[in-house]
Design a protein around this motif. Sequence first.
Motif, short mmCIF file in Angstrom:
data_model
loop_
_atom_site.label_atom_id
_atom_site.label_comp_id
_atom_site.label_asym_id
_atom_site.label_seq_id
_atom_site.Cartn_x
_atom_site.Cartn_y
_atom_site.Cartn_z
N THR A 192 35.35 -7.91 -53.52
CA THR A 192 36.69 -8.47 -53.83
C THR A 192 37.99 -7.83 -53.19
N THR A 193 38.25 -8.82 -52.23
CA THR A 193 39.27 -8.42 -51.38
C THR A 193 41.02 -9.03 -52.27
N THR A 194 42.06 -8.38 -51.70
CA THR A 194 43.57 -8.53 -51.71
C THR A 194 44.23 -8.30 -50.74
N PRO A 195 44.81 -9.15 -50.13
CA PRO A 195 46.16 -9.23 -48.92
C PRO A 195 46.64 -8.44 -49.42
N VAL A 196 47.28 -7.45 -48.42
CA VAL A 196 48.53 -6.81 -47.69
C VAL A 196 49.60 -7.39 -46.84
N PRO A 197 49.85 -8.52 -47.26
CA PRO A 197 51.01 -9.49 -47.10
C PRO A 197 52.52 -8.30 -46.45
#
Length: 289
Positions: free
Chosen positions: A247-252
């Motif tokens: 699973t991924t989490t964006p780094v904005p």
Amino acid sequence: MAVIAVAALFSCKNKSEAVSGEVITDGLRFCESTLPYNGGVLIANFGTEELNPLNNEGKGYIVYNKDGVSSVKIAADGNMCAPKGMALDSDRLFVCDVNKLLVYELGDTSRLLQEIKFPEGNLFVNDALIHGNDLYVSVTNTDKIFKLDISSPDSVGEPIEWMEVAGPNGLMLAGDTMYIASYPADGATTPAHVVYVVSDLEAPVAEPLFEIAGQYDGIALAPDKQHIYLTNWQPAQVCRVSLADQTTTPVPLDCGDTPLIGPADISIDGQTIYIPDLPNSRVFKLKAE
């Protein structure tokens, strides 16, 4: 393997949503890679007028940034052209550069210890990784990873082909397991350009971590040891990926008025992540989780 959700990945966001931090620009000119060193970070630069990862102009140099202050650690000496990935063994700094590996002594950076040429045709010598007495070096355009013996403090061994994998770019270790970010040297992304895992370095076999292809460059182990940070050029983005289920989490990132274009060879030191944006000659310094 679980499939990464591309729709969940983003690059720059507006300031109300973005992760803010320091942006390093002083002294940088086409910065491709970063390497934590002595409480700061080493940043490799091409130093050319135009961006060319295969140039032979000899203008490459290494900047050292600490506490917001940049200084030249290794000046342009005619040897470095397009310095990319770096690795450090005690005071020996290994620098990947076009078709060769350069070895400097950080205690006396005016002296080049060794220049090691790679076999003809290996032009994208890209990243370096140390495991014990072995130095692993990726070459993106020939789909090869080489291994060199660094057990002698006086001389590095010749590059020996270790394994083949599609477009090897960034390299990372988690314990004795290697992770490989895959990048198409000709710009044509194929299903083979993913992130690979090599669980046994003595009998290497590359297995995909996930199935979505990209132009993956930098890869680094998160502080919790359960995630990786990964950069992608197309689309330009940085994400945090779970090693357990992908699973991924964006780094904005807060990129200001200049969009993120080419996030390259990232590195992590403690709770700090360094993200070079190669075409824009800047490095984002952020908190890593």
